[in-house]
Structures are given as structure tokens and as C-alpha cells.
Design a protein around this motif. Sequence first.
Motif, PDB file in Angstrom:
ATOM      1  N   THR A  51      58.331  61.444  24.765  1.00  0.00           N
ATOM      2  CA  THR A  51      59.223  62.218  25.629  1.00  0.00           C
ATOM      3  C   THR A  51      58.785  63.673  25.697  1.00  0.00           C
ATOM      4  OG1 THR A  51      60.756  62.609  23.798  1.00  0.00           O
ATOM      5  CG2 THR A  51      61.219  60.741  25.221  1.00  0.00           C
ATOM      6  N   GLN A  52      58.289  64.214  24.597  1.00  0.00           N
ATOM      7  CA  GLN A  52      57.775  65.577  24.615  1.00  0.00           C
ATOM      8  C   GLN A  52      56.547  65.676  25.523  1.00  0.00           C
ATOM      9  OE1 GLN A  52      59.133  68.296  22.994  1.00  0.00           O
ATOM     10  NE2 GLN A  52      60.821  66.909  22.554  1.00  0.00           N
ATOM     11  N   LEU A  53      55.671  64.676  25.441  1.00  0.00           N
ATOM     12  CA  LEU A  53      54.466  64.682  26.265  1.00  0.00           C
ATOM     13  C   LEU A  53      54.804  64.517  27.738  1.00  0.00           C
ATOM     14  CD1 LEU A  53      51.339  64.619  26.430  1.00  0.00           C
ATOM     15  CD2 LEU A  53      51.533  62.143  26.281  1.00  0.00           C
ATOM     16  N   ALA A  54      55.776  63.658  28.049  1.00  0.00           N
ATOM     17  CA  ALA A  54      56.136  63.439  29.451  1.00  0.00           C
ATOM     18  C   ALA A  54      56.676  64.721  30.080  1.00  0.00           C
ATOM     19  CB  ALA A  54      57.163  62.317  29.564  1.00  0.00           C
ATOM     20  N   GLY A  55      57.329  65.546  29.292  1.00  0.00           N
ATOM     21  CA  GLY A  55      57.848  66.800  29.823  1.00  0.00           C
ATOM     22  C   GLY A  55      56.778  67.859  30.013  1.00  0.00           C
ATOM     23  N   ARG A  56      55.687  67.767  29.256  1.00  0.00           N
ATOM     24  CA  ARG A  56      54.652  68.808  29.296  1.00  0.00           C
ATOM     25  C   ARG A  56      53.357  68.379  29.975  1.00  0.00           C
ATOM     26  NH1 ARG A  56      55.718  70.440  23.144  1.00  0.00           N
ATOM     27  NH2 ARG A  56      57.571  71.682  23.496  1.00  0.00           N
ATOM     28  N   ALA A  57      53.208  67.110  30.246  1.00  0.00           N
ATOM     29  CA  ALA A  57      51.963  66.627  30.842  1.00  0.00           C
ATOM     30  C   ALA A  57      51.835  67.137  32.279  1.00  0.00           C
ATOM     31  CB  ALA A  57      51.928  65.098  30.828  1.00  0.00           C
ATOM     32  N   PRO A  58      50.598  67.419  32.717  1.00  0.00           N
ATOM     33  CA  PRO A  58      50.414  67.891  34.094  1.00  0.00           C
ATOM     34  C   PRO A  58      50.764  66.833  35.136  1.00  0.00           C
ATOM     35  CG  PRO A  58      48.294  67.611  33.008  1.00  0.00           C
ATOM     36  CD  PRO A  58      49.348  67.391  31.974  1.00  0.00           C
ATOM     37  N   ASN A  59      50.602  65.559  34.772  1.00  0.00           N
ATOM     38  CA  ASN A  59      51.014  64.480  35.672  1.00  0.00           C
ATOM     39  C   ASN A  59      51.384  63.254  34.829  1.00  0.00           C
ATOM     40  OD1 ASN A  59      48.580  63.402  34.885  1.00  0.00           O
ATOM     41  ND2 ASN A  59      47.524  63.972  36.756  1.00  0.00           N
ATOM     42  N   LEU A  60      52.014  62.273  35.461  1.00  0.00           N
ATOM     43  CA  LEU A  60      52.456  61.099  34.714  1.00  0.00           C
ATOM     44  C   LEU A  60      51.306  60.212  34.282  1.00  0.00           C
ATOM     45  CD1 LEU A  60      55.700  60.106  36.624  1.00  0.00           C
ATOM     46  CD2 LEU A  60      55.480  61.138  34.376  1.00  0.00           C
ATOM     47  N   LEU A  61      50.182  60.294  34.955  1.00  0.00           N
ATOM     48  CA  LEU A  61      49.035  59.486  34.551  1.00  0.00           C
ATOM     49  C   LEU A  61      48.536  59.871  33.170  1.00  0.00           C
ATOM     50  CD1 LEU A  61      47.010  59.198  37.859  1.00  0.00           C
ATOM     51  CD2 LEU A  61      48.378  57.465  36.735  1.00  0.00           C
ATOM     52  N   MET A  62      48.623  61.150  32.828  1.00  0.00           N
ATOM     53  CA  MET A  62      48.197  61.592  31.500  1.00  0.00           C
ATOM     54  C   MET A  62      49.104  60.988  30.427  1.00  0.00           C
ATOM     55  SD  MET A  62      46.038  63.284  29.758  1.00  0.00           S
ATOM     56  CE  MET A  62      45.247  64.353  30.926  1.00  0.00           C
ATOM     57  N   ALA A  63      50.408  60.981  30.655  1.00  0.00           N
ATOM     58  CA  ALA A  63      51.339  60.394  29.692  1.00  0.00           C
ATOM     59  C   ALA A  63      51.095  58.890  29.563  1.00  0.00           C
ATOM     60  CB  ALA A  63      52.776  60.671  30.119  1.00  0.00           C
ATOM     61  N   GLN A  64      50.841  58.211  30.668  1.00  0.00           N
ATOM     62  CA  GLN A  64      50.566  56.777  30.615  1.00  0.00           C
ATOM     63  C   GLN A  64      49.258  56.484  29.892  1.00  0.00           C
ATOM     64  OE1 GLN A  64      50.787  55.482  34.669  1.00  0.00           O
ATOM     65  NE2 GLN A  64      53.019  55.333  34.635  1.00  0.00           N
ATOM     66  N   LEU A  65      48.259  57.346  30.080  1.00  0.00           N
ATOM     67  CA  LEU A  65      46.993  57.165  29.382  1.00  0.00           C
ATOM     68  C   LEU A  65      47.183  57.291  27.876  1.00  0.00           C
ATOM     69  CD1 LEU A  65      43.894  56.895  29.404  1.00  0.00           C
ATOM     70  CD2 LEU A  65      43.800  59.376  29.541  1.00  0.00           C
ATOM     71  N   ILE A  66      47.949  58.262  27.443  1.00  0.00           N
ATOM     72  CA  ILE A  66      48.199  58.444  26.014  1.00  0.00           C
ATOM     73  C   ILE A  66      48.968  57.256  25.456  1.00  0.00           C
ATOM     74  CG2 ILE A  66      49.364  59.896  24.319  1.00  0.00           C
ATOM     75  CD1 ILE A  66      46.839  61.131  25.494  1.00  0.00           C
ATOM     76  N   GLN A  67      49.956  56.757  26.181  1.00  0.00           N
ATOM     77  CA  GLN A  67      50.710  55.599  25.706  1.00  0.00           C
ATOM     78  C   GLN A  67      49.838  54.353  25.653  1.00  0.00           C
ATOM     79  OE1 GLN A  67      54.075  55.435  28.309  1.00  0.00           O
ATOM     80  NE2 GLN A  67      55.183  57.041  27.203  1.00  0.00           N
ATOM     81  N   THR A  68      48.926  54.202  26.601  1.00  0.00           N
ATOM     82  CA  THR A  68      48.005  53.066  26.579  1.00  0.00           C
ATOM     83  C   THR A  68      47.067  53.164  25.394  1.00  0.00           C
ATOM     84  OG1 THR A  68      48.122  52.909  28.983  1.00  0.00           O
ATOM     85  CG2 THR A  68      46.258  51.837  27.908  1.00  0.00           C
ATOM     86  N   MET A  69      46.565  54.356  25.122  1.00  0.00           N
ATOM     87  CA  MET A  69      45.682  54.535  23.965  1.00  0.00           C
ATOM     88  C   MET A  69      46.430  54.275  22.663  1.00  0.00           C
ATOM     89  SD  MET A  69      43.519  57.854  25.251  1.00  0.00           S
ATOM     90  CE  MET A  69      42.919  58.223  23.630  1.00  0.00           C
ATOM     91  N   GLU A  70      47.680  54.679  22.588  1.00  0.00           N
ATOM     92  CA  GLU A  70      48.485  54.429  21.393  1.00  0.00           C
ATOM     93  C   GLU A  70      48.686  52.930  21.183  1.00  0.00           C
ATOM     94  OE1 GLU A  70      53.032  54.948  19.811  1.00  0.00           O
ATOM     95  OE2 GLU A  70      52.498  55.644  21.803  1.00  0.00           O
ATOM     96  N   SER A  71      48.994  52.215  22.255  1.00  0.00           N
ATOM     97  CA  SER A  71      49.185  50.764  22.158  1.00  0.00           C
ATOM     98  C   SER A  71      47.897  50.066  21.746  1.00  0.00           C
ATOM     99  CB  SER A  71      49.677  50.207  23.483  1.00  0.00           C
ATOM    100  OG  SER A  71      50.916  50.755  23.814  1.00  0.00           O
ATOM    101  N   PHE A  72      46.773  50.498  22.301  1.00  0.00           N
ATOM    102  CA  PHE A  72      45.493  49.908  21.929  1.00  0.00           C
ATOM    103  C   PHE A  72      45.175  50.180  20.461  1.00  0.00           C
ATOM    104  CE2 PHE A  72      40.862  50.172  21.474  1.00  0.00           C
ATOM    105  CZ  PHE A  72      40.537  48.861  21.799  1.00  0.00           C
ATOM    106  N   LEU A  73      45.483  51.377  19.983  1.00  0.00           N
ATOM    107  CA  LEU A  73      45.241  51.707  18.580  1.00  0.00           C
ATOM    108  C   LEU A  73      46.108  50.844  17.664  1.00  0.00           C
ATOM    109  CD1 LEU A  73      43.769  53.547  16.585  1.00  0.00           C
ATOM    110  CD2 LEU A  73      45.676  55.141  16.795  1.00  0.00           C
ATOM    111  N   GLN A  74      47.356  50.599  18.047  1.00  0.00           N
ATOM    112  CA  GLN A  74      48.215  49.722  17.255  1.00  0.00           C
ATOM    113  C   GLN A  74      47.646  48.307  17.213  1.00  0.00           C
ATOM    114  OE1 GLN A  74      52.119  49.900  18.934  1.00  0.00           O
ATOM    115  NE2 GLN A  74      52.494  51.989  18.226  1.00  0.00           N
ATOM    116  N   LEU A  75      47.155  47.826  18.338  1.00  0.00           N
ATOM    117  CA  LEU A  75      46.561  46.497  18.389  1.00  0.00           C
ATOM    118  C   LEU A  75      45.309  46.429  17.524  1.00  0.00           C
ATOM    119  CD1 LEU A  75      46.572  43.666  19.723  1.00  0.00           C
ATOM    120  CD2 LEU A  75      45.133  44.650  21.496  1.00  0.00           C
ATOM    121  N   LEU A  76      44.494  47.469  17.571  1.00  0.00           N
ATOM    122  CA  LEU A  76      43.271  47.509  16.780  1.00  0.00           C
ATOM    123  C   LEU A  76      43.573  47.531  15.282  1.00  0.00           C
ATOM    124  CD1 LEU A  76      40.176  47.730  17.104  1.00  0.00           C
ATOM    125  CD2 LEU A  76      40.459  50.200  16.926  1.00  0.00           C
TER     126      LEU A  76
END
Length: 90
Positions: A51-76
Motif C-alpha cells: 500500500t505504501q508503494l502503490a501510493g508512491r509509485a510513478p505508475n501502477l505497472l511499477m507496483a504490479q511488477l514489485i508484487q509479481t517479483m515478490e510472489s516469484f520470490l516466495q515461490l522460489l
Amino acid sequence: THLCAMLVVFPSQWDRVGPRLSACVYNCDLRLVANLAAGVLLNVTARWLSTQLAGRAPNLLMAQLIQTMESFLQLLVAAAIRAPPWPPGG
């Protein structure tokens, strides 16, 4: 919440969940409790940070990219924990 969801969504599965839950309550394993506490703490922290990132990110794609990377790291990490050990060399 997951236990309550099991009761509502899959009431026929309670005969599998109930005995494991009672065994966990009566034979408390500190590793499982620590794993549960760490999972809840990390989940709450990840939600707060997203939620902090979504408020400060320049666009929503950046927040989605970070969430995707987090999910991939959890899977790994989960795959690395559950992977069998390497065979002995030579």
C-alpha cells in the motif's frame, strides 16, 4: 481465516483437517508456531509495504511488477525449501 474457509467451502474435508488440528493443539511444535507467526508477520508487512508503494509509485505497472517479483520470490523460496538435497559428488 483459512480454517473457517475450509469449514464453509469444503465441509466434507473436515475429517482430514480436524485430527491434524487437534494433534497440533495437543502436541505443540515450536517450529510450526514460529513458522506460522513469521508467515503472518511477513504477510502483514508485505501488505503494508504494497500500500505504501502503490501510493508512491510513478505508475501502477511499477507496483504490479514489485508484487509479481515478490510472489516469484516466495515461490522460489518454497521450492528451494521443499527440493531434495543434491546428490553426492563423484
